[in-house]
Design an enzyme around this catalytic site. Structure first.
Site, PDB file in Angstrom:
ATOM      1  N   GLU A 256      44.948  41.609  45.354  1.00 17.20           N
ATOM      2  CA  GLU A 256      46.367  41.489  44.943  1.00 17.20           C
ATOM      3  C   GLU A 256      47.187  42.561  45.657  1.00 17.20           C
ATOM      4  O   GLU A 256      47.919  43.320  45.024  1.00 17.20           O
ATOM      5  CB  GLU A 256      46.477  41.667  43.427  1.00 17.20           C
ATOM      6  CG  GLU A 256      45.479  40.817  42.638  1.00 17.20           C
ATOM      7  CD  GLU A 256      45.621  40.935  41.129  1.00 17.20           C
ATOM      8  OE1 GLU A 256      45.757  42.066  40.646  1.00 17.20           O
ATOM      9  OE2 GLU A 256      45.610  39.900  40.451  1.00 17.20           O
TER      10      GLU A 256
ATOM     11  N   CYS B 291      49.463  39.664  32.342  1.00 19.72           N
ATOM     12  CA  CYS B 291      50.357  40.808  32.443  1.00 19.72           C
ATOM     13  C   CYS B 291      51.793  40.400  32.746  1.00 19.72           C
ATOM     14  O   CYS B 291      52.743  41.075  32.343  1.00 19.72           O
ATOM     15  CB  CYS B 291      49.856  41.755  33.523  1.00 19.72           C
ATOM     16  SG  CYS B 291      49.430  40.934  35.071  1.00 19.72           S
TER      17      CYS B 291
END
Lengths: 597, 597
Positions: free
Chosen positions: B284, B382
Site C-alpha cells: 500500500e 480503516c
C-alpha cells in the site's frame, strides 16, 4: 500444399542463413555446455540421486531432447563428429537405462519411481514427445535407428498404458506435445499405431473420458468444440499443431474447422505484433481477446516457436499466405529475440516494453517487472534448445509444392529439389526487398506477397490468389520486389494498450527503441509524426539496418505535476534497432509502441 | 497562519456542506451499524474470545476510535442523543476495561495478553493514537472528560514504557499515528509531557536507538534526513503530519525543512491528479517518482485523508496556497470518491482506471484488478470511519488567521468567529465560481487563488502573495469569480502512464468517463480534441454537473490485428461524471486519462 522439409532445402546466404549458422557455430554448443554444467546431460546416466550434486527435474529429459533434435538437423546438413558423438552418448544412455517395459523418464525412474503416471501435470508425456521428435530427427539425419527403436518401444508402451490398460492416473497429457510427435513418428515409420495414439490423445481430450479437465491445459472441452485459445500458451499451440498434423493425415474436416477457429482467434486477437503469444506470466497464458499489454507480455520464446509449427501445419492444410505471414512475423521478431546477437544468451520471456523507472521492490514484494537481461540458462530451460531445433530446421518454412505449383513461403537464398522440381531463390531479404525465383519442373510459381506489403512489383504477369502472386513459369527468373520503406503500424483499436500509439516496421521486421540510444525514462515522450521519415543506417551490428526517425519529443519542464497546458515539444530523432536485437547491451529501457500523431 | 478549528466555523450550504450532512445523516450510522454487526463495537466489552462469534483484530480499536472521533465532531455542532449514547457506552467499556497500569488494547488484553508491546508491526501505538484523537475530540465536543482521562492515563503509561523503561520490544511505532495524536493531546490539555512523547517518537525514529529500521514504515533514516516519501503511504503521511504538528509547536526549523522536502516530493512527483497517494498495492505504498499508473493506483482513501492533514499542517507553518490547493484536490476527488453517493458504501482503494476486459483469472491466480465495487465494510475497515471524521470536521480547512489577516483557504458558504474576526462566505462553489467574503475585524482578507485557475476576477484591488489574493478589507463584500470552464489537464511528461493523454477538470473537480455512458471497452478510443468543448449538464445526480465533451473516437474495423493505416475515427460525444462519483452504478469501465490531440 506439401511442405518441403528442411533437408531438401539448402539455405546458403542471407539473414536467416546467418541465424542458422550462428546456431550451428555457437548456440548448439552453448546450450549443450550449460546443460552439461547443470547436470542435465549426465542425468541420462541415471546416477541420481546418489552420485550427482543436483536432482534432475521432471522436465529435464525434454530440454536435452530438444537439443538432440537440433543437433540432428545440423548433422543432416553437415558432418560434425564431435556433435554426433555427444548425441550418440546420450542415445547409449537412453538405450541402457530404458525400462524393460519401454518406459523412459529420468526423474520417474531414478527419483520418484513410485509416481510413474501419477500426476497429469508432471510432464512425462511431454518429455516422451520431445524424445520421439528427437529420435525421428536423428534417424532421418544419420540413418542410425537405436534412438528411434527405443522411442518406438516407448510409444508402444504408452499406447498400451493409455489406450488399452487405462492404468495411468490420467487420460491425456497435462502438457501437450506428444500428439504432434506421434504424427511425426507415424510419418517417418509409416506405423499407423502412432497416428492412432495421437488421435486417441487428441480425441479424448476434454471429453467425459478425460480426467481433471481444465482450461489451463486445454482439456475444458473436446478439441472440436474449442474456438478460443486459452490457458498455457505453449501447451495450447503444441496441441493445435498436433491437431493440424493429425487433420492433414486423416483429412478430418471437423478437426480442420477447429484448427481454423483457433487460428483465427490467435492471429486475429491474441498475437503480439512480434508474433509473441501469451499476455500474462500468470500460468504463462493466453488471456482475453485484444489484451496485449507490452510491458506485461510473457510471450515465451517457445510459444513463438510453437506458433511457427502451428502456422506451418495450417499452411499444409490450406494454401493461404496468411499462415506464412505469421511465421515471418514470429521468425524475424519474437522468436529470434529469444537468442542474443552473440548466440549464447537467451530470453524465456520477450516483453515489448521495459521501463526501468517502474521497477519497485519492498519488504512486501516486488512489482512484476519484465525480463530485461538475457541469461545463459534457465531453471526451466525449454526455450534455448527449442531455438536450436527451430534455427537448424528453418528450411522447413521456405517451400511448398502443390501439384505442379511451387510455393515460395519465406524468402531466403536457397536451392531446393523436391517432387521433380528444382528451384532456387536469390535474395538478400529482408535487407532489401528483391526476391528472384528460378524454377524448373514447376508449371507455376506462387510467391507470397506479405500482407504487410502495400507496394511491390512482379516482373512477370501474375494473378493474386490467397496472398500469393501466381506466375506461370516459363523458366526465366521471376523477380518480386517488395517496398521495405519503414512504415508506421497500428494495432486494432480494441488493443487497449496500444491506443494512440504506433509501431515502426521495415518489411517484416519490428523495430524498437532502447534507452541507451534515446535517453532513459524518455521513450514514452517520442511522438511519431504524420510526416513519417526514417533514415536507414548500417546493418553491421544486428545484420539489419538501424533506423533514425524524425520525431517530436515531449520535454520535461520544471513546474507543477499537473498543468492546463500541453507539454512543450521539440524536434528529435529516435534511433531504432530491430526488436529481435533488444537487450544486447546494458540494462536499459525498451519500447515498441510509440505515441503517434 | 493559525487555522480556525471546525467548531468555530459554521458550514451552512453548498457541496461540501452536503457531503458533511450526508455523513451526519447516513455515513456515521452506516459505519456504526457495520461495526456493530462485525463485532467491533461489542469487542470493547472484552467478551472475547469466549462470548463472541468472531475474534477481534488488533487494529479494531482504531476503526471504532475514528468513528467515535467523527461522532464527536458531529456532536460538537448539534445534539444527537442516540449518537452520544453510543459513544458513551463505548467510553464506559473503555473505562471499565482499561488495565490498571493504563494500557488499553482489546486484542492484546483479551486474546494475546502475552504479546503486549512484543511486535512493532501490531499497531498498538496506532490504535492508542486514534483513541487519543477521539478522546480529545469527545472532550472538546461534550465537555465529558472520562474518555480523555483514560487516554491521559494511557499516554502517561506509554511514556513510561517507551521513554523511561524502554521495556517494549521496539522503540517507535510501526504504524505512525500516535505522534500527531499526542500533539493534539498536548494542544488540548496543555500538558507538555504529551508533546515530549510525540517528540521522542519522532526524534528517535530511524536513529540508532530505533529498532528494525525499514523504509516501509519510514524508519530507515532519522526523520530530518528523509527527503523522499517512501513505504506505506498512510503511515508515511501520518508521520509527516505529526512532524508538521510538532514543528508548529516547537518552531524547530530543521523539522520544518524536512517537512518541506517531503511535501515537495509528494506534491511534485508522487500524487495522483485526484490527490490520491500510493502507486502500488504492494505494501500500500509509495513507489518511484512520477510512477502513477492509473489502473494500478492504490490510492487508499486514508492516504488521501492523511494528505489533507499533512497539507493543513504545512499551511499552519507557511501561508502558501499550494497546501490548500492540494487539500482541495484531495477533498473534491480522491477522498470523496471513497464514499458512495448514497453515503453507505466505500472504497478502500481508489483506482483511476478500470478496464473490465483486462480481468483475468486462471488456476494459477488472478491478475491484479482494480477495486471496482464499493462495499459496506472491509476486513481492514480503516477508511470508512476516517471518512466520518474528515467530513464531520471539514470546517478545519476553511479559514486561517495570521495577525489581522483572514485567510480563506477553501470555499464554502459559512460563518466564522475567531480571534476578534467575524466573517462569512457566500458561494455555491464549485458548482459556480463566485465566492463572496465579508469580514469584520480583519485588516486584510487573503483569498486563495487556486493554481489550477488561469482566469479569475476580484472586485477589489488586490496583490498576489504566495497564491492568495490579498485585499485590504474595507468591510464591503469581496467577490472573487473563478472561471470554471472545463479544461484539459496534462501531467508532467515524466508521468509515463499519462503520456499522450489528458484529463478533464472543471474547477477543482476531476472528471471521469464510465463505460455505462460511453460503451464498455471503448473509453481508450476517445480522443480529446484541440478544440476542446464541454457542455455542462444537470447536477442532480452527483451534486455537480456532468459534462458532454465533443471528441473524436477511434473506430474498430474488421480486418487484420495490425495495419499500415491509422484507425478510422468518427465524431463522438464523451459523457463525463465527477471522478468522485465513479462506480455508483453497475460494474463498468472507468477512465480519467484520455487520448488527447
Amino acid at each position: 500444399m506439401k511442405l518441403i522439409p528442411y533437408h531438401q532445402v539448402n539455405l546458403r546466404g542471407g539473414y536467416l542463413f546467418e541465424k542458422q549458422e550462428l546456431n550451428t557455430k555457437t548456440t548448439i554448443n552453448a546450450v549443450y555446455d550449460r546443460f552439461y554444467e547443470t547436470g542435465r546431460i549426465t542425468a541420462f546416466k541415471f546416477g541420481f540421486p546418489e552420485k550427482d550434486p543436483v536432482q534432475p527435474h521432471y522436465f529435464w529429459d525434454s530440454d536435452v531432447a530438444k537439443w538432440m533434435e537440433g543437433a540432428a538437423y545440423i548433422l543432416r546438413r553437415e558432418s560434425h563428429p564431435d556433435l554426433e558423438a555427444k548425441v550418440d552418448e546420450i542415445v547409449e544412455d537412453i538405450a541402457r537405462n530404458q525400462c524393460e517395459d519401454g518406459y523412459f523418464n529420468i526423474f520417474f525412474t531414478v527419483v520418484q519411481p513410485e509416481n510413474r503416471w501419477a500426476n497429469r501435470d508432471w510432464h512425462e508425456l511431454y518429455c516422451a514427445g520431445h524424445l520421439m521428435e528427437a529420435a525421428v530427427a536423428y534417424a532421418e539425419a544419420t540413418g542410425k535407428t537405436k534412438f528411434l527403436s527405443c522411442m518406438e518401444k516407448y510409444a508402444d508402451y504408452i499406447a498400451r498404458v493409455f489406450m488399452e490398460e487405462h492404468s495411468a492416473a490420467f487420460s491425456t497429457p497435462g502438457h501437450e506435445e506428444i500428439e504432434l510427435a506421434l504424427v511425426k513418428m507415424y510419418r517417418y515409420t509409416g506405423k499407423k499405431q502412432y497416428l492412432d495414439l495421437a488421435a486417441y490423445f487428441i480425441n479424448t481430450r476434454g471429453t467425459e473420458a478425460d480426467s481433471n479437465r481444465v482450461a489451463y491445459n486445454q482439456s475444458h472441452q473436446p478439441v472440436r468444440e474449442q474456438d478460443s485459445a486459452v490457458g498455457h500458451a505453449v501447451r495450447a499451440v503444441y496441441l493445435y499443431t498436433g491437431m493440424a498434423y493429425l487433420a492433414k493425415e486423416t483429412e478430418d474436416e471437423s478437426l480442420v474447422a477447429a484448427c481454423k477457429k483457433l487460428w483465427k482467434d490467435i492471429a486475429g486477437q491474441k498475437m503480439y505484433i512480434t508474433g509473441g503469444l501469451g499476455s500474462t506470466y500468470i500460468g504463462e497464458a493466453f488471456t482475453t481477446p485484444f489484451d496485449l499489454p507490452p510491458d506485461q507480455a510473457y510471450t515465451e520464446t517457445c510459444a513463438g516457436i510453437a506458433l511457427c509449427f502451428f502456422a506451418n501445419g495450417m499452411l499444409a492444410l490450406e494454401n493461404r499466405a496468411e499462415y506464412a505471414d505469421v511465421i515471418e512475423r514470429a521468425l524475424y521478431n519474437g522468436v529470434t529475440s529469444g537468442v542474443s546477437v552473440g548466440g549464447d544468451q537467451f530470453f524465456y520471456e520477450n516483453p515489448l516494453e521495459i521501463n526501468l523507472s517502474e521497477r519497485f521492490t519492498s519488504v512486501w514484494g516486488a512489482r512484476r517487472f519484465p525480463a530485461h537481461r538475457r541469461v545463459a540458462c534457465f531453471g526451466c530451460s525449454c526455450c534455448p534448445p527449442n531455438m536450436n531445433r527451430l534455427l537448424a530446421s528453418l528450411g522447413n518454412y521456405v517451400y511448398g509444392v502443390d501439384g505442379d505449383t511451387l510455393y515460395v513461403n519465406q524468402f531466403a537464398s536457397s536451392d531446393v529439389t523436391a517432387d521433380g522440381i528444382t528451384a532456387s531463390v536469390e535474395t538478400d531479404y529482408p535487407r532489401n526487398g528483391r526476391v528472384t525465383v528460378t524454377a524448373a519442373g514447376a508449371a507455376r510459381i506462387a510467391i507470397r506477397i506479405p500482407a504487410w506489403c502495400d507496394s511491390y512489383t512482379v516482373d512477370h504477369s501474375y494473378t493474386l490468389q490467397d496472398g500469393y502472386a501466381m506466375v506461370e513459369n516459363d523458366g526465366t527468373p521471376v523477380t518480386v520486389t517488395f517496398d521495405l520503406t519503414p512504415r508506421r503500424v497500428w494495432a486494432d483499436t480494441r488493443v487497449l494498450r496500444a491506443a494512440g500509439q504506433a509501431a515502426v516496421m521495415r518489411g517484416p521486421v519490428v523495430y524498437c527503441a532502447e534507452g541507451l540510444d534515446n535517453g532513459e525514462g524518455e521513450l514514452h515522450n517520442y511522438i511519431l509524426s504524420r510526416s513519417f521519415n526514417a533514415v536507414e543506417e548500417g546493418s553491421d551490428t544486428y545484420g539489419l539496418p538501424t533506423l533514425s526517425v524524425s520525431c517530436v519529443k515531449r520535454v520535461a519542464e520544471e513546474g507543477s505535476l499537473y498543468s492546463n497546458t500541453p507539454p512543450k515539444t521539440e524536434d528529435a530523432v529516435l534511433k531504432l534497432i530491430p526488436y529481435n536485437a533488444f537487450a544486447n547491451r546494458d540494462e536499459t529501457d525498451m519500447r515498441v509502441w510509440f505515441l503517434a500523431e
